[in-house]
Design a protein around this motif. Structure first.
Motif, PDB file in Angstrom:
ATOM      1  N   LYS A   3       0.597  -1.160  -0.010  1.00 31.77           N
ATOM      2  CA  LYS A   3      -0.045   0.203  -0.124  1.00 31.77           C
ATOM      3  C   LYS A   3       0.836   1.251  -0.016  1.00 31.77           C
ATOM      4  CE  LYS A   3      -4.245  -1.859   2.147  1.00 31.77           C
ATOM      5  NZ  LYS A   3      -5.333  -1.709   3.128  1.00 31.77           N
ATOM      6  N   GLN A   4       1.729   1.303   0.806  1.00 28.00           N
ATOM      7  CA  GLN A   4       2.843   2.564   0.854  1.00 28.00           C
ATOM      8  C   GLN A   4       3.387   2.657  -0.259  1.00 28.00           C
ATOM      9  OE1 GLN A   4       2.438   4.820   3.314  1.00 28.00           O
ATOM     10  NE2 GLN A   4       3.662   6.014   1.996  1.00 28.00           N
ATOM     11  N   GLU A   5       4.024   1.725  -1.026  1.00 31.01           N
ATOM     12  CA  GLU A   5       4.773   1.896  -1.995  1.00 31.01           C
ATOM     13  C   GLU A   5       3.628   2.253  -3.333  1.00 31.01           C
ATOM     14  OE1 GLU A   5       7.763  -1.907  -2.121  1.00 31.01           O
ATOM     15  OE2 GLU A   5       5.921  -2.291  -2.684  1.00 31.01           O
ATOM     16  N   SER A   9       4.128   5.761  -5.413  1.00 30.38           N
ATOM     17  CA  SER A   9       4.122   5.857  -6.853  1.00 30.38           C
ATOM     18  C   SER A   9       3.037   6.639  -7.337  1.00 30.38           C
ATOM     19  CB  SER A   9       3.717   4.328  -7.258  1.00 30.38           C
ATOM     20  OG  SER A   9       3.276   4.241  -8.801  1.00 30.38           O
ATOM     21  N   ILE A  10       1.717   6.848  -6.846  1.00 36.94           N
ATOM     22  CA  ILE A  10       0.811   7.751  -7.128  1.00 36.94           C
ATOM     23  C   ILE A  10       1.240   9.178  -7.096  1.00 36.94           C
ATOM     24  CG2 ILE A  10      -1.564   8.612  -6.955  1.00 36.94           C
ATOM     25  CD1 ILE A  10      -1.471   5.955  -8.637  1.00 36.94           C
ATOM     26  N   THR A  11       1.902   9.520  -5.851  1.00 39.99           N
ATOM     27  CA  THR A  11       2.243  10.891  -5.412  1.00 39.99           C
ATOM     28  C   THR A  11       3.545  11.279  -6.546  1.00 39.99           C
ATOM     29  OG1 THR A  11       1.919  10.349  -3.298  1.00 39.99           O
ATOM     30  CG2 THR A  11       3.569  12.136  -3.709  1.00 39.99           C
ATOM     31  N   GLU A  12       4.286  10.138  -7.227  1.00 42.02           N
ATOM     32  CA  GLU A  12       5.317  10.658  -7.965  1.00 42.02           C
ATOM     33  C   GLU A  12       4.488  11.038  -9.590  1.00 42.02           C
ATOM     34  OE1 GLU A  12       8.609  11.254  -8.054  1.00 42.02           O
ATOM     35  OE2 GLU A  12       8.148  11.186  -5.731  1.00 42.02           O
ATOM     36  N   GLU A  13       3.594  10.128  -9.542  1.00 43.40           N
ATOM     37  CA  GLU A  13       2.821  10.070 -10.940  1.00 43.40           C
ATOM     38  C   GLU A  13       2.090  11.785 -10.882  1.00 43.40           C
ATOM     39  OE1 GLU A  13       1.274   9.855 -14.621  1.00 43.40           O
ATOM     40  OE2 GLU A  13       2.720   8.679 -13.798  1.00 43.40           O
ATOM     41  N   ASN A 132     -11.710  -1.338  -5.471  1.00 41.84           N
ATOM     42  CA  ASN A 132     -11.038  -1.208  -4.480  1.00 41.84           C
ATOM     43  C   ASN A 132     -10.435   0.039  -4.414  1.00 41.84           C
ATOM     44  OD1 ASN A 132     -11.574  -4.189  -3.520  1.00 41.84           O
ATOM     45  ND2 ASN A 132     -10.248  -4.711  -5.389  1.00 41.84           N
ATOM     46  N   ARG A 133     -10.197   0.404  -3.007  1.00 41.87           N
ATOM     47  CA  ARG A 133      -9.778   1.860  -2.907  1.00 41.87           C
ATOM     48  C   ARG A 133      -8.395   1.743  -1.939  1.00 41.87           C
ATOM     49  NH1 ARG A 133     -10.943   4.610   1.411  1.00 41.87           N
ATOM     50  NH2 ARG A 133     -10.469   6.896   1.507  1.00 41.87           N
ATOM     51  N   LEU A 134      -7.588   2.676  -2.358  1.00 44.86           N
ATOM     52  CA  LEU A 134      -6.268   2.831  -1.322  1.00 44.86           C
ATOM     53  C   LEU A 134      -6.835   4.254  -0.868  1.00 44.86           C
ATOM     54  CD1 LEU A 134      -3.606   2.039  -0.001  1.00 44.86           C
ATOM     55  CD2 LEU A 134      -2.613   3.080  -2.152  1.00 44.86           C
ATOM     56  N   GLY A 135      -6.725   4.273   0.472  1.00 43.42           N
ATOM     57  CA  GLY A 135      -6.873   5.634   1.227  1.00 43.42           C
ATOM     58  C   GLY A 135      -5.484   6.164   1.334  1.00 43.42           C
ATOM     59  N   ARG A 136      -5.605   6.931   2.449  1.00 42.76           N
ATOM     60  CA  ARG A 136      -4.397   7.640   3.246  1.00 42.76           C
ATOM     61  C   ARG A 136      -3.727   6.674   4.426  1.00 42.76           C
ATOM     62  NH1 ARG A 136      -3.513  12.415   0.735  1.00 42.76           N
ATOM     63  NH2 ARG A 136      -5.048  13.372  -0.513  1.00 42.76           N
ATOM     64  N   VAL A 166      -5.410  -2.845  -6.638  1.00 36.24           N
ATOM     65  CA  VAL A 166      -4.999  -2.129  -5.164  1.00 36.24           C
ATOM     66  C   VAL A 166      -5.023  -3.161  -4.033  1.00 36.24           C
ATOM     67  CG1 VAL A 166      -5.991  -0.482  -3.374  1.00 36.24           C
ATOM     68  CG2 VAL A 166      -6.114   0.056  -5.815  1.00 36.24           C
ATOM     69  N   PRO A 167      -3.936  -3.319  -3.538  1.00 43.47           N
ATOM     70  CA  PRO A 167      -4.021  -4.255  -2.238  1.00 43.47           C
ATOM     71  C   PRO A 167      -5.166  -4.003  -1.317  1.00 43.47           C
ATOM     72  CG  PRO A 167      -1.839  -2.736  -2.338  1.00 43.47           C
ATOM     73  CD  PRO A 167      -2.876  -2.292  -3.367  1.00 43.47           C
TER      74      PRO A 167
END
Length: 179
Positions: A3-5, A9-13, A132-136, A166-167
């Protein structure tokens, strides 16, 4: 990918896109939300005041409010919980937890969502096509959606936030569709 990776990755994108490009993408997202049949039929819409790295849907909130819809926004009340309060214009907002603007006023009863046509707009760092959703990582929305029960949920994101998978953890709540 953990999840953290995936968050990293999304932050970099996101950093690869200019502020102007993100604003244009947000405008497209807002248009899709406002044209969505479920939104048009809803009496109550739970939205969110966007963080800088989320699609800016403030114009959706203002538009829905102007249409006379009951617009509810989350307010963080502890390290684990959030409540809903009614949006009554930008003058009724002030910074809350994490610097996010939140409305003042009484807490709205979550039962309202099940007693009338309602939609919950859900932010996320990343989504997959299965909802599936990845939150903060704090679990605010997962706990809220579990309490909300059978309410229609729409994940709100930029297209680059949609990933292959999404995990998913035991307590993670998926959304019904993406916009």
């Amino acid at each position: 990918m953990t999840k953290q990776e995936l968050r990293n990755s999304i932050t970099e994108e996101r950093r690869r896109h200019s502020a102007e490009e993100l604003a244009a993408r947000s405008a497209v997202v807002c248009e899709r939300i406002l044209r969505h049949p479920r939104i048009q039929e809803a009496k109550t819409v739970v939205a969110f005041w966007s963080l800088p790295d989320e699609p800016d849907i403030s114009s959706v909130i203002v538009s829905l409010y102007a249409q006379g819809k009951n617009v509810l926004l989350p307010c963080v009340t502890s390290d684990t919980e959030m409540v809903l309060r009614r949006y009554r214009g930008e003058a009724s907002m002030s910074p809350g937890a994490f610097g996010i603007l939140e409305p003042h006023g009484e807490e709205s009863d979550i039962a309202t969502l099940q007693s009338q046509p309602s939609v919950v707009l859900v932010p996320g760092v990343a989504f997959d096509r299965d909802g599936n959703r990845l939150g903060r990582g704090k679990g605010y929305y997962d706990r809220f959606l579990k309490k909300a029960g059978q309410v229609y949920t729409i994940g709100v994101c930029h297209d680059f936030q949609i990933v292959e998978a999404v995990p998913r953890g035991e307590y993670d709540m998926p959304v019904d569709e993406l916009v």
